[in-house]
Design a protein around this motif. Structure first.
Motif, mmCIF file in Angstrom:
data_model
loop_
_atom_site.group_PDB
_atom_site.id
_atom_site.type_symbol
_atom_site.label_atom_id
_atom_site.label_comp_id
_atom_site.label_asym_id
_atom_site.label_seq_id
_atom_site.Cartn_x
_atom_site.Cartn_y
_atom_site.Cartn_z
ATOM 1 N N TYR A 200 -13.068 -6.153 -2.428
ATOM 2 C CA TYR A 200 -12.137 -6.253 -1.366
ATOM 3 C C TYR A 200 -12.677 -6.300 0.115
ATOM 4 C CZ TYR A 200 -10.075 -3.729 -5.351
ATOM 5 O OH TYR A 200 -9.392 -3.424 -6.636
ATOM 6 N N ILE A 201 -12.455 -7.242 0.883
ATOM 7 C CA ILE A 201 -12.493 -7.520 2.050
ATOM 8 C C ILE A 201 -11.942 -6.764 3.111
ATOM 9 C CG2 ILE A 201 -13.405 -8.961 3.726
ATOM 10 C CD1 ILE A 201 -13.619 -11.062 1.620
ATOM 11 N N ASP A 202 -12.525 -5.683 4.036
ATOM 12 C CA ASP A 202 -11.813 -4.809 4.843
ATOM 13 C C ASP A 202 -11.177 -5.749 5.972
ATOM 14 O OD1 ASP A 202 -10.674 -2.596 5.801
ATOM 15 O OD2 ASP A 202 -12.633 -1.595 6.257
ATOM 16 N N ASP A 203 -10.674 -6.538 5.960
ATOM 17 C CA ASP A 203 -9.821 -7.241 7.117
ATOM 18 C C ASP A 203 -8.510 -7.206 7.161
ATOM 19 O OD1 ASP A 203 -8.822 -9.017 4.981
ATOM 20 O OD2 ASP A 203 -10.481 -10.762 5.518
ATOM 21 N N ALA A 204 -7.703 -7.849 7.896
ATOM 22 C CA ALA A 204 -6.307 -7.822 7.983
ATOM 23 C C ALA A 204 -5.522 -8.218 6.876
ATOM 24 C CB ALA A 204 -5.859 -8.590 9.225
ATOM 25 N N ASN A 205 -6.234 -8.897 6.152
ATOM 26 C CA ASN A 205 -5.464 -9.365 4.704
ATOM 27 C C ASN A 205 -5.730 -8.443 3.433
ATOM 28 O OD1 ASN A 205 -4.743 -12.009 6.047
ATOM 29 N ND2 ASN A 205 -7.068 -12.465 5.673
ATOM 30 N N LEU A 206 -6.350 -7.289 3.956
ATOM 31 C CA LEU A 206 -6.518 -6.369 2.734
ATOM 32 C C LEU A 206 -5.058 -5.438 2.575
ATOM 33 C CD1 LEU A 206 -8.232 -4.936 0.464
ATOM 34 C CD2 LEU A 206 -8.978 -3.291 2.218
#
Length: 290
Positions: A45-51
């Motif tokens: 899980y990458i903690d960016d705006a797409n999460l």
């Protein structure tokens, strides 16, 4: 045609925060987020705006294996600097993550490559909403026309007048990653127990109270904020899928204190991972904040 200068924007300055600040964007000054990652043996899980944070929280609640976090690399930080002349990096507490050290390495590389540029790396000694208070204060000082050195001095003083208090319904992920002892983690969630604590002066987690039920925990937050020096000012309440508790706390604070500016928001991935479902993170200004 050259675009006219917009008040509140200074392209010589830029703020970078890791995603523990719970910000995807920030208006009024050039800003970027350096995402942390949450990993299991099955998914990243990458903690960016797409999460999709709610989906991640649900996934991890039903996941029986180990999970872990990864901080931004030095290149992640450095790539975010772009061509800014004065950069302010705001990181999650160095007591819980290597993000601060990564940012320091990026600073050294950048200043060696561009000797006329400056990078300040600020160890928040905290997470979530307290980082937002620091970031807002940096922007304020930039817009007042302060120099890089003046801003650094002001932020060092301001950090002494902010705090973070939290309520946790579970401490499983903190314990599994060595952030708290398994013994301390056992209390949270048992028979409706909520753990109330604070970010210590060293940037680690310091339990303050164990409360049976959310109502008592919110009352404990309010009283402990008073003990820690809150008399009014800015308050930011980050919640993990628990807006009702955040609104109840807001009403409670408004009934006890005057001159309060309260913002409620949902936490992003990293803070949601550690605070877990039902958790609250509360950043606040103490008496004498400037």
């Amino acid at each position: 045609m050259k675009e006219p200068f917009k008040k509140g924007t200074n392209m010589k300055f830029k703020i970078i925060a890791d995603s523990a600040a719970d910000l995807n964007e920030f208006e009024g000054i050039p800003f970027a987020s350096a995402p942390l990652k949450i990993n299991t043996d099955e998914k990243e899980y990458i903690d960016d705006a797409n999460l999709d944070v709610a989906e991640m929280v649900e996934d991890l609640q039903n996941y029986s294996g180990k999970s872990r976090t990864a901080c931004p690399s030095p290149s992640d930080w450095k790539d975010s600097f772009s061509d800014a002349e004065n950069v302010f990096c705001v990181s999650i507490t160095s007591a819980l993550s290597g993000s601060f050290n990564s940012a320091r390495i990026a600073k050294e590389d950048y200043e060696e490559e561009y000797p006329d540029r400056h990078v300040s790396v600020i160890d928040s000694l905290s997470a979530g909403p307290e980082l937002q208070l620091i970031i807002e204060k940096i922007k304020e000082q930039v817009n007042l026309g302060k120099t890089f050195d003046e801003i650094n001095k002001h932020i060092a003083a301001y950090k002494e007048k902010t705090g973070l208090i939290f309520m946790l319904a579970s401490m499983k992920n903190l314990a599994n990653n060595g952030r708290v002892s398994p013994f301390s983690a056992k209390a949270a969630g048992l028979l409706g127990i909520r753990v109330v604590g604070k970010a210590s002066d060293k940037g680690d987690l310091e339990p303050l109270d164990k409360c049976r039920g959310e109502k008592k925990a919110l009352a404990s937050i309010t009283e402990n904020m008073r003990k820690l020096g809150f008399v009014g000012g800015k308050v930011k309440i980050g919640h993990v899928c628990n807006e009702n508790a955040a609104r109840t706390l807001k009403d409670l604070l408004l009934s006890k204190f005057e001159n309060i500016d309260i913002e409620i928001y949902p936490t992003r991935g990293l803070c949601s991972y550690y605070a877990e479902k039902g958790g609250l993170l509360v950043g606040f200004e103490k008496a004498g904040a400037i």
